[in-house]
Design a protein around this motif. Structure first.
Motif, PDB file in Angstrom:
ATOM      1  N   GLY A  50      -4.897  11.336  47.101  1.00 46.61           N
ATOM      2  CA  GLY A  50      -4.492  11.437  48.487  1.00 46.61           C
ATOM      3  C   GLY A  50      -3.598  10.278  48.871  1.00 46.61           C
ATOM      4  N   LEU A  51      -3.426  10.088  50.178  1.00 45.23           N
ATOM      5  CA  LEU A  51      -2.580   9.029  50.704  1.00 45.23           C
ATOM      6  C   LEU A  51      -3.417   7.807  51.051  1.00 45.23           C
ATOM      7  CD1 LEU A  51      -0.518  11.332  53.110  1.00 45.23           C
ATOM      8  CD2 LEU A  51       0.071  10.659  50.766  1.00 45.23           C
ATOM      9  N   THR A  52      -2.763   6.667  51.238  1.00 46.92           N
ATOM     10  CA  THR A  52      -3.501   5.476  51.652  1.00 46.92           C
ATOM     11  C   THR A  52      -4.148   5.704  53.017  1.00 46.92           C
ATOM     12  OG1 THR A  52      -1.412   4.551  52.504  1.00 46.92           O
ATOM     13  CG2 THR A  52      -2.102   3.867  50.303  1.00 46.92           C
ATOM     14  N   THR A  53      -3.488   6.521  53.850  1.00 46.69           N
ATOM     15  CA  THR A  53      -4.083   7.001  55.106  1.00 46.69           C
ATOM     16  C   THR A  53      -3.893   8.502  55.141  1.00 46.69           C
ATOM     17  OG1 THR A  53      -3.526   4.936  56.251  1.00 46.69           O
ATOM     18  CG2 THR A  53      -4.093   6.850  57.622  1.00 46.69           C
ATOM     19  N   ASN A  54      -4.955   9.242  54.898  1.00 46.76           N
ATOM     20  CA  ASN A  54      -4.839  10.697  54.823  1.00 46.76           C
ATOM     21  C   ASN A  54      -4.594  11.315  56.190  1.00 46.76           C
ATOM     22  OD1 ASN A  54      -5.220  11.112  51.972  1.00 46.76           O
ATOM     23  ND2 ASN A  54      -7.359  10.513  52.257  1.00 46.76           N
TER      24      ASN A  54
END
Length: 301
Positions: free
Chosen positions: A239-243
């Motif tokens: 995923g992303l560092t901030t999903n």
């Protein structure tokens, strides 16, 4: 070359259409083999987004692909090598390396230029890692993608030949999107992109951020120092560092463009506005620098 001729030529680029049934079968096999070990290996909503991204990217890519074919055609026509380089066996081998090199830089710039990242980020938005994730293609990146291959027709390679090689490269990449294959023989891991290497690429762990941009050959990452080994003691977190916490395909495809717009509006100086567009994701004029290279340096990797 008229538009009808271009479409007829493009219809001969059948690599990806031919592979679609293989992709679907591979996903079914992966789900079956992984369902006992990973109960939620495939999630219905997540899979819906991945399939939507695949379809939407194919639609968006149509006109850029036609335009690229036209440009490639005229660049090939002015190439001094056009009568030397044909479709001989050795030409295909050379083209394989040239295409893979172009892909490396296209992919790397998608992570190091925020405007390009906005078009690529959907591919990294899933917290799952499976063959379905491979279909979750970036939509916006279709607009700028082909400019990274402009130099190859000038070396005498015709546009159809180039498009076929681009397609074959993408087919290979589909099969590195799996959690079921641990590691392949060391000689293969040393030369080629593998599931292990690409798990690193999809991870949000600081150690792994913005590493392993390879298409087929991992050697480019080793040469240009963007390689990171998958560590047994540090499982990739996908995923992303901030999903973004959404299953809305339009939101998934466009959210980073909106974030760039908000940052550009917020910045007062024109130099800062431009940095929000062209610097790597994570740069801020008034906050913590969260670019991957900064975070990795702070961690000492």
């Amino acid at each position: 070359m008229n538009f009808q001729t271009i479409l007829e030529q493009l219809q001969n680029d059948k690599a990806i259409p031919f592979a679609i049934p293989i992709f679907l079968l591979a996903m079914l096999v992966e789900w079956y083999l992984g369902k006992t070990e990973h109960a939620d290996f495939y999630k219905r909503k997540d899979m819906f987004v991945s399939l939507s991204m695949g379809i939407l990217s194919g639609i968006v890519e149509f006109f850029p692909k036609v335009l690229a074919f036209i440009v490639f055609y005229y660049l090939h026509e002015i190439s001094p090598l056009r009568d030397i380089v044909g479709r001989q066996w050795w030409a295909w081998i050379i083209l394989f390396f040239l295409d893979d090199f172009a892909y490396y830089w296209f992919h790397r710039m998608n992570h190091e230029v925020r405007l390009f990242w906005a078009g690529h980020v959907p591919h990294h938005s899933s917290i799952k890692y499976n063959y379905g994730t491979a279909l979750r293609q970036g939509v916006g990146e279709r607009v700028h993608k082909f400019m990274f291959w402009l130099w190859i027709p000038l070396l005498g390679f015709d546009p159809l030949m180039l498009f076929i090689m681009i397609g074959l490269n993408l087919i290979y990449q589909f099969f590195v999107h799996t959690d079921l294959v641990h590691k392949l023989p060391s000689w293969y891991e040393n030369i080629f992109n593998t599931p292990s290497h690409h798990r690193v690429h999809h991870a949000s762990n600081i150690r792994y951020l913005d590493c392993n941009h390879a298409g087929v050959l991992i050697i480019w990452d080793k040469i240009f120092r963007t390689f990171s080994e998958e560590k047994d003691g540090e499982k990739p977190i996908y995923g992303l560092t901030t999903n973004i916490e959404t299953y809305n395909p339009i939101r998934v495809a466009t959210h980073e463009y909106g974030a760039i717009f908000q940052d550009v509006i917020r910045a007062k100086k024109w130099s800062d506005k431009l940095k929000y567009i062209f610097y790597a994701p994570g740069w801020s004029h008034d906050g913590e620098d969260k670019r991957a290279k900064t975070l990795r340096k702070e961690l000492g990797v």
